[in-house]
Motif scaffolding. Structure first.
Motif, PDB file in Angstrom:
ATOM      1  N   UNK A 115      15.540   3.600  13.842  1.00  0.00           N
ATOM      2  CA  UNK A 115      15.867   3.910  15.291  1.00  0.00           C
ATOM      3  C   UNK A 115      15.297   4.731  16.211  1.00  0.00           C
ATOM      4  N   UNK A 116      14.161   5.411  15.693  1.00  0.00           N
ATOM      5  CA  UNK A 116      13.556   6.201  16.442  1.00  0.00           C
ATOM      6  C   UNK A 116      12.166   5.320  17.171  1.00  0.00           C
ATOM      7  N   UNK A 117      11.841   4.250  16.860  1.00  0.00           N
ATOM      8  CA  UNK A 117      10.807   3.488  17.528  1.00  0.00           C
ATOM      9  C   UNK A 117      11.122   2.439  18.578  1.00  0.00           C
ATOM     10  N   UNK A 118      12.513   2.157  18.488  1.00  0.00           N
ATOM     11  CA  UNK A 118      12.978   1.232  19.351  1.00  0.00           C
ATOM     12  C   UNK A 118      13.091  -0.089  18.820  1.00  0.00           C
ATOM     13  N   UNK A 119      12.565  -0.265  17.520  1.00  0.00           N
ATOM     14  CA  UNK A 119      12.667  -1.445  16.787  1.00  0.00           C
ATOM     15  C   UNK A 119      14.131  -2.113  16.873  1.00  0.00           C
ATOM     16  N   UNK A 120      15.220  -0.929  16.608  1.00  0.00           N
ATOM     17  CA  UNK A 120      16.608  -1.476  16.847  1.00  0.00           C
ATOM     18  C   UNK A 120      16.829  -2.234  17.987  1.00  0.00           C
ATOM     19  N   UNK A 134      18.295 -10.721  19.420  1.00  0.00           N
ATOM     20  CA  UNK A 134      19.749 -11.589  19.010  1.00  0.00           C
ATOM     21  C   UNK A 134      20.248 -11.945  20.305  1.00  0.00           C
ATOM     22  N   UNK A 135      20.339 -11.121  21.310  1.00  0.00           N
ATOM     23  CA  UNK A 135      20.968 -11.640  22.545  1.00  0.00           C
ATOM     24  C   UNK A 135      20.133 -12.746  23.236  1.00  0.00           C
ATOM     25  N   UNK A 136      18.853 -12.686  23.239  1.00  0.00           N
ATOM     26  CA  UNK A 136      18.192 -13.835  23.844  1.00  0.00           C
ATOM     27  C   UNK A 136      18.231 -14.977  23.016  1.00  0.00           C
ATOM     28  N   UNK A 137      18.351 -14.938  21.772  1.00  0.00           N
ATOM     29  CA  UNK A 137      18.666 -15.881  20.873  1.00  0.00           C
ATOM     30  C   UNK A 137      19.920 -16.701  21.210  1.00  0.00           C
ATOM     31  N   UNK A 155       8.604 -11.004  22.206  1.00  0.00           N
ATOM     32  CA  UNK A 155       7.496 -10.774  21.193  1.00  0.00           C
ATOM     33  C   UNK A 155       6.672  -9.585  21.372  1.00  0.00           C
ATOM     34  N   UNK A 156       6.175  -9.254  22.473  1.00  0.00           N
ATOM     35  CA  UNK A 156       5.412  -8.013  23.082  1.00  0.00           C
ATOM     36  C   UNK A 156       6.224  -7.005  22.654  1.00  0.00           C
ATOM     37  N   UNK A 157       7.416  -6.896  22.945  1.00  0.00           N
ATOM     38  CA  UNK A 157       8.351  -5.593  22.529  1.00  0.00           C
ATOM     39  C   UNK A 157       8.267  -5.271  21.157  1.00  0.00           C
ATOM     40  N   UNK A 158       8.561  -6.508  20.298  1.00  0.00           N
ATOM     41  CA  UNK A 158       8.467  -6.359  18.930  1.00  0.00           C
ATOM     42  C   UNK A 158       7.180  -5.737  18.416  1.00  0.00           C
ATOM     43  N   UNK A 159       6.062  -6.219  18.941  1.00  0.00           N
ATOM     44  CA  UNK A 159       4.581  -5.800  18.370  1.00  0.00           C
ATOM     45  C   UNK A 159       4.443  -4.457  18.885  1.00  0.00           C
ATOM     46  N   UNK A 160       5.037  -3.859  19.979  1.00  0.00           N
ATOM     47  CA  UNK A 160       4.894  -2.601  20.312  1.00  0.00           C
ATOM     48  C   UNK A 160       5.588  -1.686  19.515  1.00  0.00           C
ATOM     49  N   UNK A 161       6.883  -2.062  19.201  1.00  0.00           N
ATOM     50  CA  UNK A 161       7.643  -1.208  18.327  1.00  0.00           C
ATOM     51  C   UNK A 161       7.201  -1.249  16.851  1.00  0.00           C
ATOM     52  N   UNK A 162       6.673  -2.120  16.412  1.00  0.00           N
ATOM     53  CA  UNK A 162       5.952  -2.255  15.067  1.00  0.00           C
ATOM     54  C   UNK A 162       4.715  -1.263  15.077  1.00  0.00           C
ATOM     55  N   UNK A 163       3.754  -1.231  16.344  1.00  0.00           N
ATOM     56  CA  UNK A 163       2.869  -0.533  16.358  1.00  0.00           C
ATOM     57  C   UNK A 163       3.211   0.779  16.289  1.00  0.00           C
ATOM     58  N   UNK A 164       4.238   1.254  17.238  1.00  0.00           N
ATOM     59  CA  UNK A 164       4.567   2.627  17.204  1.00  0.00           C
ATOM     60  C   UNK A 164       4.836   3.017  15.680  1.00  0.00           C
TER      61      UNK A 164
END
Length: 94
Positions: free
Chosen positions: A6-11, A18-21, A41-50
């Motif tokens: 929840x803290x990193x924006x991954x959620x 899911x909405x995009x799919x 994809x860029x958003x996911x990578x940034x969230x995982x990086x955080x």
């Protein structure tokens, strides 16, 4: 994994994926759809990086200067240095 979800924006990134799919499931592949998936994809990578940066900070490892955790580490290091100098001056006077 604590509160990283929840803290990193991954959620948020997962729910937007899911909405995009759902939105692109039956639609033809266009350049707009490709850009939307690339953006996701860029958003996911940034969230995982955080998440990785938060873990490094918890373990006491340094993070990159452009990380969102870097200013916190800088402030902490500055405060520790100030305390060390104060303790050293106090020891020199004694």
């Amino acid at each position: 994994m604590r509160n990283y979800l929840f803290a990193s924006g991954l959620f948020s990134a997962i729910t937007s994926g899911i909405a995009l799919l759902r939105g692109t499931r039956d639609a033809p592949i266009t350049w707009r759809a490709v850009l939307a998936w690339l953006s996701w994809g860029i958003t996911i990578v940034l969230a995982v990086g955080a998440i990785v940066d938060y873990r490094r900070d918890e373990r006491g490892e340094s993070v990159s200067y452009d990380s969102p955790v870097a200013p916190v580490q800088f402030k902490r290091a500055k405060k520790e240095l100030k305390a060390e100098l104060k303790a050293q001056r106090k020891a020199d006077k004694a």
